[in-house]
Design a protein around this motif. Structure first.
Motif, PDB file in Angstrom:
ATOM      1  N   LEU A 276       0.823  -1.206   0.000  1.00 58.83           N
ATOM      2  CA  LEU A 276       0.000   0.000   0.000  1.00 58.83           C
ATOM      3  C   LEU A 276       0.857   1.256   0.000  1.00 58.83           C
ATOM      4  O   LEU A 276       0.585   2.208  -0.745  1.00 58.83           O
ATOM      5  N   PHE A 277       1.906   1.283   0.829  1.00 61.58           N
ATOM      6  CA  PHE A 277       2.738   2.488   0.891  1.00 61.58           C
ATOM      7  C   PHE A 277       3.472   2.718  -0.428  1.00 61.58           C
ATOM      8  O   PHE A 277       3.673   3.871  -0.839  1.00 61.58           O
ATOM      9  N   ARG A 278       3.863   1.650  -1.100  1.00 63.48           N
ATOM     10  CA  ARG A 278       4.497   1.832  -2.412  1.00 63.48           C
ATOM     11  C   ARG A 278       3.492   2.397  -3.418  1.00 63.48           C
ATOM     12  O   ARG A 278       3.825   3.289  -4.217  1.00 63.48           O
ATOM     13  N   GLU A 279       2.264   1.881  -3.367  1.00 66.96           N
ATOM     14  CA  GLU A 279       1.231   2.355  -4.298  1.00 66.96           C
ATOM     15  C   GLU A 279       0.838   3.800  -4.014  1.00 66.96           C
ATOM     16  O   GLU A 279       0.532   4.561  -4.941  1.00 66.96           O
ATOM     17  N   GLU A 280       0.809   4.184  -2.738  1.00 67.46           N
ATOM     18  CA  GLU A 280       0.343   5.516  -2.349  1.00 67.46           C
ATOM     19  C   GLU A 280       1.465   6.547  -2.271  1.00 67.46           C
ATOM     20  O   GLU A 280       1.222   7.703  -1.931  1.00 67.46           O
ATOM     21  N   ARG A 281       2.690   6.121  -2.578  1.00 66.21           N
ATOM     22  CA  ARG A 281       3.819   7.062  -2.614  1.00 66.21           C
ATOM     23  C   ARG A 281       3.571   8.071  -3.730  1.00 66.21           C
ATOM     24  O   ARG A 281       3.435   7.723  -4.894  1.00 66.21           O
ATOM     25  N   GLY A 282       3.489   9.350  -3.357  1.00 63.44           N
ATOM     26  CA  GLY A 282       3.222  10.389  -4.334  1.00 63.44           C
ATOM     27  C   GLY A 282       1.746  10.610  -4.592  1.00 63.44           C
ATOM     28  O   GLY A 282       1.389  11.513  -5.363  1.00 63.44           O
ATOM     29  N   ARG A 283       0.886   9.804  -3.976  1.00 60.50           N
ATOM     30  CA  ARG A 283      -0.566  10.014  -4.080  1.00 60.50           C
ATOM     31  C   ARG A 283      -1.087  10.447  -2.712  1.00 60.50           C
ATOM     32  O   ARG A 283      -1.340  11.614  -2.476  1.00 60.50           O
ATOM     33  N   HIS A 284      -1.243   9.494  -1.816  1.00 55.08           N
ATOM     34  CA  HIS A 284      -1.652   9.842  -0.450  1.00 55.08           C
ATOM     35  C   HIS A 284      -0.483  10.471   0.315  1.00 55.08           C
ATOM     36  O   HIS A 284      -0.653  11.480   1.014  1.00 55.08           O
ATOM     37  N   PHE A 285       0.703   9.894   0.165  1.00 55.79           N
ATOM     38  CA  PHE A 285       1.823  10.244   1.046  1.00 55.79           C
ATOM     39  C   PHE A 285       2.954  10.957   0.312  1.00 55.79           C
ATOM     40  O   PHE A 285       3.221  10.686  -0.868  1.00 55.79           O
ATOM     41  N   ASP A 286       3.616  11.838   1.052  1.00 55.45           N
ATOM     42  CA  ASP A 286       4.838  12.503   0.589  1.00 55.45           C
ATOM     43  C   ASP A 286       5.868  11.427   0.215  1.00 55.45           C
ATOM     44  O   ASP A 286       6.217  10.583   1.039  1.00 55.45           O
ATOM     45  N   PRO A 287       6.393  11.450  -1.011  1.00 56.27           N
ATOM     46  CA  PRO A 287       7.365  10.419  -1.408  1.00 56.27           C
ATOM     47  C   PRO A 287       8.579  10.323  -0.484  1.00 56.27           C
ATOM     48  O   PRO A 287       9.052   9.227  -0.180  1.00 56.27           O
ATOM     49  N   ARG A 288       9.077  11.471  -0.018  1.00 58.70           N
ATOM     50  CA  ARG A 288      10.248  11.449   0.869  1.00 58.70           C
ATOM     51  C   ARG A 288       9.932  10.758   2.184  1.00 58.70           C
ATOM     52  O   ARG A 288      10.763  10.012   2.722  1.00 58.70           O
ATOM     53  N   VAL A 289       8.744  11.004   2.723  1.00 57.99           N
ATOM     54  CA  VAL A 289       8.375  10.369   3.988  1.00 57.99           C
ATOM     55  C   VAL A 289       8.232   8.853   3.801  1.00 57.99           C
ATOM     56  O   VAL A 289       8.643   8.073   4.655  1.00 57.99           O
ATOM     57  N   VAL A 290       7.686   8.445   2.664  1.00 66.46           N
ATOM     58  CA  VAL A 290       7.554   7.011   2.393  1.00 66.46           C
ATOM     59  C   VAL A 290       8.937   6.372   2.279  1.00 66.46           C
ATOM     60  O   VAL A 290       9.173   5.272   2.793  1.00 66.46           O
ATOM     61  N   ASP A 291       9.867   7.051   1.610  1.00 66.67           N
ATOM     62  CA  ASP A 291      11.221   6.504   1.485  1.00 66.67           C
ATOM     63  C   ASP A 291      11.870   6.333   2.854  1.00 66.67           C
ATOM     64  O   ASP A 291      12.540   5.320   3.122  1.00 66.67           O
ATOM     65  N   VAL A 292      11.681   7.311   3.733  1.00 65.47           N
ATOM     66  CA  VAL A 292      12.224   7.196   5.094  1.00 65.47           C
ATOM     67  C   VAL A 292      11.498   6.091   5.858  1.00 65.47           C
ATOM     68  O   VAL A 292      12.108   5.355   6.637  1.00 65.47           O
ATOM     69  N   PHE A 293      10.195   5.957   5.621  1.00 60.13           N
ATOM     70  CA  PHE A 293       9.429   4.879   6.251  1.00 60.13           C
ATOM     71  C   PHE A 293      10.075   3.526   5.971  1.00 60.13           C
ATOM     72  O   PHE A 293      10.288   2.718   6.882  1.00 60.13           O
ATOM     73  N   PHE A 294      10.405   3.259   4.710  1.00 53.05           N
ATOM     74  CA  PHE A 294      11.015   1.976   4.373  1.00 53.05           C
ATOM     75  C   PHE A 294      12.432   1.860   4.935  1.00 53.05           C
ATOM     76  O   PHE A 294      12.839   0.796   5.401  1.00 53.05           O
ATOM     77  N   ALA A 295      13.174   2.968   4.931  1.00 46.38           N
ATOM     78  CA  ALA A 295      14.537   2.941   5.472  1.00 46.38           C
ATOM     79  C   ALA A 295      14.540   2.673   6.975  1.00 46.38           C
ATOM     80  O   ALA A 295      15.432   1.995   7.498  1.00 46.38           O
ATOM     81  N   GLU A 296      13.533   3.191   7.667  1.00 43.73           N
ATOM     82  CA  GLU A 296      13.486   3.074   9.123  1.00 43.73           C
ATOM     83  C   GLU A 296      12.532   1.975   9.592  1.00 43.73           C
ATOM     84  O   GLU A 296      12.281   1.850  10.796  1.00 43.73           O
ATOM     85  N   LEU A 297      12.017   1.160   8.668  1.00 43.12           N
ATOM     86  CA  LEU A 297      11.016   0.159   9.031  1.00 43.12           C
ATOM     87  C   LEU A 297      11.466  -0.780  10.150  1.00 43.12           C
ATOM     88  O   LEU A 297      10.653  -1.108  11.038  1.00 43.12           O
ATOM     89  N   PRO A 298      12.717  -1.240  10.189  1.00 42.50           N
ATOM     90  CA  PRO A 298      13.119  -2.090  11.321  1.00 42.50           C
ATOM     91  C   PRO A 298      12.913  -1.429  12.682  1.00 42.50           C
ATOM     92  O   PRO A 298      12.460  -2.069  13.633  1.00 42.50           O
ATOM     93  N   LYS A 299      13.214  -0.122  12.773  1.00 39.36           N
ATOM     94  CA  LYS A 299      12.996   0.604  14.033  1.00 39.36           C
ATOM     95  C   LYS A 299      11.503   0.701  14.350  1.00 39.36           C
ATOM     96  O   LYS A 299      11.090   0.562  15.509  1.00 39.36           O
TER      97      LYS A 299
END
Length: 372
Positions: free
Chosen positions: A337-360
């Motif tokens: 969902l976050f990949r699909e909504e990147r640039g639609r619902h969500f700020d692309p930069r925030v989504v990229d950080v979401f995936f980078a910080e997902l383990p935390k």
């Protein structure tokens, strides 16, 4: 070892002015403690310096800032530092192992050898002892602490102790504000059948994402403290609508959406930065990057960065959690969902950080999981 030369009066003044300025301009407790430890170590040329505080509740003394070691807690009145605090008097020891008050457990655990020690209590503005400096191992050719060192460390203790009290009081106010905000945030969530841990998780997720985006620690901390209020406007939504089990009518959905405006109205008039920040988060966490969100249809960077971060944190937690009306989504589905909504619902930069910080984020989710 390379011995250090005793400092000149000019050197001492430089250190004192440098660190008193740092301490005076700092509002974070841990940062003040670090400055205090560094000032003590440099003033008297010790290998290590520790700042101890009193924990009245647990009848302990403890340090979170000590060169070379992690947090230490010991019973009140024990060890050299405990004796100095109890007696209200400094202690200088030339050879620690010849003094029965020295606790060598830490040396045995770390492999460090303590020789000379100086301990100086410090007081608040009312003259009450609130902690102590403890410096270890003199680094000059005279390898023990002298009366001159006692004078210098006492000077540091006199200034730092009073400054520390001010910062501790400030921290207590911040902690109280945070507690009130969490409680108010929980009220909004409980009415919509959420749990108190939802707002705690959203707060922690928001903090991690903010730091990942490059926001300062103070800004990330501000968001972490304010974000639990994101759904406070739900307090004004009727229960029949808020907890309706079936599909909402268009009018009912409009009522639900009004919680963003209500939350903003409740908080926007405050002079406090914290509550003004909460008003922004309450109003904008349902806005979408492509402009299709509510209440104002803001688009892209017209949405405050705090709103964009909280949107990701809130949706991630909502999808991750099991509720009476839905199953928790598996992680793979959430990622999709976050990949699909990147640039639609969500700020692309925030989504990229979401995936980078997902383990935390997953560690936080596990630590703050809802009780069964």
């Amino acid at each position: 070892m390379m011995y250090k030369q005793e400092l000149t009066p000019e050197d001492l003044l430089k250190i004192i002015f440098e660190y008193t300025a740092k301490i005076a301009n700092e509002r974070q407790l841990n940062a003040v403690l670090v400055h205090m430890a560094d000032m003590g170590r440099e003033l008297i040329l010790s290998d290590r310096c520790t700042v101890w505080l009193i924990d009245e509740t647990n009848h302990e003394i403890y340090t979170t800032v000590a060169h070379g070691v992690d947090e230490i807690r010991i019973p009140f009145g024990t060890g050299l530092v405990g004796n100095a605090i109890s007696a209200g008097e400094p202690i200088i020891i030339e050879d620690a192992y010849s003094d029965p008050r020295h606790n060598a457990d830490n040396d045995r655990r770390t492999g460090y050898h303590t020789k000379s020690i100086i301990t100086v209590p410090f007081r608040n503005n009312d003259g009450e002892i609130i902690g102590a400096y403890q410096a270890i191992n003199k680094l000059t050719e005279v390898d023990y602490f002298t009366s001159r060192d006692l004078e210098l460390l006492s000077l540091a203790a006199s200034y730092a102790g009073k400054s520390l009290e001010s910062v501790m009081l400030h921290q207590e106010i911040i902690d109280t504000q945070r507690e009130i905000i969490f409680t108010m945030g929980e009220i909004g969530e409980i009415r919509s059948k959420e749990t108190g841990n939802h707002v705690k998780r959203v707060a922690e997720y928001s903090y991690v994402l903010a730091l990942g985006l490059g926001l300062s620690v103070s800004q990330a901390e501000l968001l972490r403290t304010a974000s639990p209020m994101h759904d406070i406007g739900k307090v004004a939504i009727p229960d029949a609508v808020l907890n309706k089990p079936g599909k909402l009518t268009e009018e009912e959905y409009d009522l639900i959406k009004d919680h963003t405006k209500i939350g903003h109205q409740l908080l926007k008039g405050s002079k406090r930065e914290l509550l003004r920040t909460a008003s922004i988060v309450a109003e904008q966490h349902h806005e979408k990057w492509d402009g299709s969100g509510y209440p104002a249809g803001r688009k892209g960077e017209d949405i405050h960065i705090f709103g964009r971060i909280t949107a990701v944190a809130d949706v991630f937690d909502a999808l991750s959690a099991e509720r009476v009306y839905k199953e928790a989504w598996p992680l793979e589905k959430i990622e999709k969902l976050f990949r699909e909504e990147r640039g639609r619902h969500f700020d692309p930069r925030v989504v990229d950080v979401f995936f980078a910080e997902l383990p935390k984020l997953l560690q936080i989710r596990k630590r703050l999981a809802d009780e069964e």
